[in-house]
Write a protein that holds these residues in place. Structure first.
Motif, PDB file in Angstrom:
ATOM      1  N   TYR A 239     -19.567 -24.732  -3.538  1.00 16.32           N
ATOM      2  CA  TYR A 239     -18.696 -25.804  -4.000  1.00 16.32           C
ATOM      3  C   TYR A 239     -19.032 -26.148  -5.447  1.00 16.32           C
ATOM      4  N   GLN A 240     -17.994 -26.505  -6.187  1.00 16.75           N
ATOM      5  CA  GLN A 240     -18.203 -26.926  -7.570  1.00 16.75           C
ATOM      6  C   GLN A 240     -17.433 -28.214  -7.831  1.00 16.75           C
ATOM      7  N   ALA A 241     -17.936 -28.984  -8.797  1.00 22.69           N
ATOM      8  CA  ALA A 241     -17.333 -30.275  -9.109  1.00 22.69           C
ATOM      9  C   ALA A 241     -15.886 -30.100  -9.559  1.00 22.69           C
ATOM     10  N   LEU A 242     -15.038 -31.012  -9.120  1.00 20.50           N
ATOM     11  CA  LEU A 242     -13.622 -30.984  -9.469  1.00 20.50           C
ATOM     12  C   LEU A 242     -13.417 -31.813 -10.733  1.00 20.50           C
ATOM     13  N   PRO A 243     -13.025 -31.193 -11.841  1.00 24.42           N
ATOM     14  CA  PRO A 243     -12.881 -31.918 -13.107  1.00 24.42           C
ATOM     15  C   PRO A 243     -11.818 -33.017 -13.015  1.00 24.42           C
ATOM     16  N   CYS A 244     -12.064 -34.097 -13.708  1.00 20.85           N
ATOM     17  CA  CYS A 244     -11.118 -35.200 -13.906  1.00 20.85           C
ATOM     18  C   CYS A 244     -10.934 -36.104 -12.689  1.00 20.85           C
ATOM     19  N   TRP A 245     -10.865 -35.553 -11.506  1.00 25.12           N
ATOM     20  CA  TRP A 245     -10.600 -36.387 -10.333  1.00 25.12           C
ATOM     21  C   TRP A 245     -11.688 -37.446 -10.166  1.00 25.12           C
ATOM     22  N   GLN A 246     -11.239 -38.658  -9.807  1.00 25.59           N
ATOM     23  CA  GLN A 246     -12.153 -39.773  -9.600  1.00 25.59           C
ATOM     24  C   GLN A 246     -11.902 -40.396  -8.234  1.00 25.59           C
ATOM     25  N   VAL A 247     -12.978 -40.802  -7.577  1.00 25.85           N
ATOM     26  CA  VAL A 247     -12.846 -41.458  -6.284  1.00 25.85           C
ATOM     27  C   VAL A 247     -13.781 -42.662  -6.257  1.00 25.85           C
ATOM     28  N   LEU A 248     -13.333 -43.709  -5.619  1.00 28.67           N
ATOM     29  CA  LEU A 248     -14.098 -44.946  -5.528  1.00 28.67           C
ATOM     30  C   LEU A 248     -14.122 -45.390  -4.077  1.00 28.67           C
ATOM     31  N   LEU A 249     -15.292 -45.835  -3.623  1.00 27.51           N
ATOM     32  CA  LEU A 249     -15.475 -46.278  -2.248  1.00 27.51           C
ATOM     33  C   LEU A 249     -15.743 -47.775  -2.230  1.00 27.51           C
ATOM     34  N   GLY A 250     -15.096 -48.485  -1.301  1.00 23.92           N
ATOM     35  CA  GLY A 250     -15.315 -49.914  -1.192  1.00 23.92           C
ATOM     36  C   GLY A 250     -15.613 -50.322   0.238  1.00 23.92           C
ATOM     37  N   ARG A 251     -16.430 -51.335   0.383  1.00 18.72           N
ATOM     38  CA  ARG A 251     -16.691 -51.941   1.687  1.00 18.72           C
ATOM     39  C   ARG A 251     -16.037 -53.314   1.690  1.00 18.72           C
ATOM     40  N   LEU A 252     -14.960 -53.447   2.455  1.00 18.74           N
ATOM     41  CA  LEU A 252     -14.263 -54.728   2.522  1.00 18.74           C
ATOM     42  C   LEU A 252     -15.121 -55.748   3.263  1.00 18.74           C
ATOM     43  N   ASN A 253     -15.754 -55.295   4.323  1.00 19.19           N
ATOM     44  CA  ASN A 253     -16.731 -56.088   5.080  1.00 19.19           C
ATOM     45  C   ASN A 253     -17.542 -55.103   5.914  1.00 19.19           C
ATOM     46  N   SER A 254     -18.299 -55.594   6.894  1.00 13.55           N
ATOM     47  CA  SER A 254     -19.173 -54.702   7.638  1.00 13.55           C
ATOM     48  C   SER A 254     -18.414 -53.693   8.498  1.00 13.55           C
ATOM     49  N   ASN A 255     -17.144 -53.965   8.809  1.00 12.86           N
ATOM     50  CA  ASN A 255     -16.381 -53.091   9.703  1.00 12.86           C
ATOM     51  C   ASN A 255     -15.315 -52.252   9.007  1.00 12.86           C
ATOM     52  N   TYR A 256     -14.963 -52.573   7.774  1.00 13.82           N
ATOM     53  CA  TYR A 256     -13.877 -51.872   7.089  1.00 13.82           C
ATOM     54  C   TYR A 256     -14.351 -51.343   5.742  1.00 13.82           C
ATOM     55  N   ARG A 257     -13.951 -50.107   5.476  1.00 12.17           N
ATOM     56  CA  ARG A 257     -14.178 -49.541   4.159  1.00 12.17           C
ATOM     57  C   ARG A 257     -12.878 -48.912   3.674  1.00 12.17           C
ATOM     58  N   PHE A 258     -12.755 -48.784   2.347  1.00 11.08           N
ATOM     59  CA  PHE A 258     -11.551 -48.198   1.760  1.00 11.08           C
ATOM     60  C   PHE A 258     -11.958 -47.256   0.640  1.00 11.08           C
ATOM     61  N   ALA A 259     -11.056 -46.352   0.301  1.00 10.08           N
ATOM     62  CA  ALA A 259     -11.298 -45.415  -0.791  1.00 10.08           C
ATOM     63  C   ALA A 259     -10.001 -45.231  -1.552  1.00 10.08           C
ATOM     64  N   VAL A 260     -10.124 -45.087  -2.870  1.00  9.34           N
ATOM     65  CA  VAL A 260      -8.953 -44.823  -3.717  1.00  9.34           C
ATOM     66  C   VAL A 260      -9.285 -43.636  -4.609  1.00  9.34           C
ATOM     67  N   CYS A 261      -8.326 -42.751  -4.763  1.00  9.47           N
ATOM     68  CA  CYS A 261      -8.546 -41.488  -5.461  1.00  9.47           C
ATOM     69  C   CYS A 261      -7.414 -41.226  -6.447  1.00  9.47           C
ATOM     70  N   THR A 262      -7.770 -40.773  -7.653  1.00 14.71           N
ATOM     71  CA  THR A 262      -6.762 -40.375  -8.641  1.00 14.71           C
ATOM     72  C   THR A 262      -7.192 -39.075  -9.308  1.00 14.71           C
ATOM     73  N   ASP A 263      -6.249 -38.434  -9.962  1.00 11.62           N
ATOM     74  CA  ASP A 263      -6.549 -37.185 -10.657  1.00 11.62           C
ATOM     75  C   ASP A 263      -6.760 -37.420 -12.148  1.00 11.62           C
ATOM     76  N   LYS A 264      -7.277 -38.590 -12.510  1.00  9.91           N
ATOM     77  CA  LYS A 264      -7.510 -38.927 -13.906  1.00  9.91           C
ATOM     78  C   LYS A 264      -8.978 -39.264 -14.150  1.00  9.91           C
ATOM     79  N   PRO A 265      -9.461 -39.042 -15.388  1.00 12.40           N
ATOM     80  CA  PRO A 265     -10.854 -39.384 -15.704  1.00 12.40           C
ATOM     81  C   PRO A 265     -11.094 -40.887 -15.577  1.00 12.40           C
ATOM     82  N   ALA A 266     -12.354 -41.247 -15.356  1.00  7.45           N
ATOM     83  CA  ALA A 266     -12.710 -42.647 -15.123  1.00  7.45           C
ATOM     84  C   ALA A 266     -12.265 -43.560 -16.244  1.00  7.45           C
ATOM     85  N   GLU A 267     -12.439 -43.108 -17.481  1.00  3.29           N
ATOM     86  CA  GLU A 267     -12.133 -43.978 -18.616  1.00  3.29           C
ATOM     87  C   GLU A 267     -10.640 -44.249 -18.781  1.00  3.29           C
TER      88      GLU A 267
END
Length: 278
Positions: A239-267
């Motif tokens: 496996y190799q790193a995927l350029p540009c794509w960014q993903v973020l993980l969130g914990r809404l509370n102890s029972n729920y988590r969410f993730a958001v993903c885009t094909d753009k650099p972080a900045e």
């Protein structure tokens, strides 16, 4: 989306995550108001749910999407029109997508709905969001064998017992957000990519000032999670790193988590959290 919360740069894309609770019974007045902004086809789909709670949640999900989009553009909720990609990913109809410059994605699980809306301004963007409720009785070790890579399984099993289940659902949300951003559904094998947590770090989330903070005040956000894709290297799968794509993980509370993903650099991406009050 790395460091985009506090960056002094001017990002090209603004992603707003709207959170909406599904854990309440609607009044007759709310039901009438929400039904009025849906199309006849949408109302028919809601009516097919047999349980009252499922009907009301289906109604909220469809109405909330329209209401959220109208927070970004001066279009009435009832006037939004949608179409679907080849694998079923919903999007605005072509005319409204061009006119509004908006892309969106939506996910719900248990008592929570999250809607991601992005101001693209005529630029292409792939956007995916997912929210997952942690389930105490899910046999996650069996599921991992079919859908996770060997590196992901190794990382999960290296954790303490009480952390393994949480990491499993973290990974599931991340994987769902990526395949939803790609718009390929399960046509994209979940073992054809993986997530690397070695550089993950916690950051502060930017919350809309007038949001109902009681709902999202304690959200935890994690960034610098790498997406790696499989490459053909003979007998061994690497496996190799995927350029540009960014993903973020969130914990809404102890029972729920969410993730958001885009094909753009972080900045280039600015993220904000908000609560959709119905």
């Amino acid at each position: 989306m790395s460091n985009s919360f506090e960056s002094n740069q001017h990002p090209k894309f603004e992603v707003k995550l709207w959170f909406c609770s599904l854990n309440s019974m609607l009044s007759p007045q709310q039901i009438a108001r929400f039904e009025a902004i849906l199309t006849p086809e949408e109302r028919d789909k809601v009516a097919r749910f047999k349980l009252q709670k499922a009907q009301q949640q289906g109604l909220i999900v469809r109405a909330a999407l329209r209401l959220a989009l109208s927070q970004h553009r001066s279009i009435k909720p009832q006037d939004w029109r949608f179409e679907y990609g080849e694998k079923g990913k919903p999007r605005l109809c072509a005319q409204q997508r061009v006119a509004s410059g908006l892309e969106f994605n939506i996910s719900h699980s248990g008592d929570w709905l999250v809607i991601a809306v992005c101001h693209c301004e005529q630029q292409e963007l792939q956007l995916g969001v997912d929210i997952e409720r942690e389930r105490a009785h899910t046999n996650f070790q069996s599921i991992m064998k079919h859908y996770f890579t060997q590196c992901e399984i190794k990382d999960v099993m290296a954790l303490e017992d009480e952390s393994r289940r949480k990491r499993f659902f973290d990974l599931w949300a991340l994987k769902e957000s990526y395949i939803k951003a790609r718009g390929l559904g399960l046509a994209l094998s979940l073992q054809s990519f993986q997530f690397n947590f070695h550089r993950m770090q916690k950051v502060s989330a930017e919350v809309e000032k007038h949001a109902s903070l009681a709902l999202i005040d304690d959200v935890l956000i994690y960034e610098n999670i790498m997406i790696e894709t499989a490459i053909d290297s003979g007998q061994k799968q690497n496996y190799q790193a995927l350029p540009c794509w960014q993903v973020l993980l969130g914990r809404l509370n102890s029972n729920y988590r969410f993730a958001v993903c885009t094909d753009k650099p972080a900045e280039e991406v600015h993220l904000m959290l908000g609560v959709l009050d119905l």
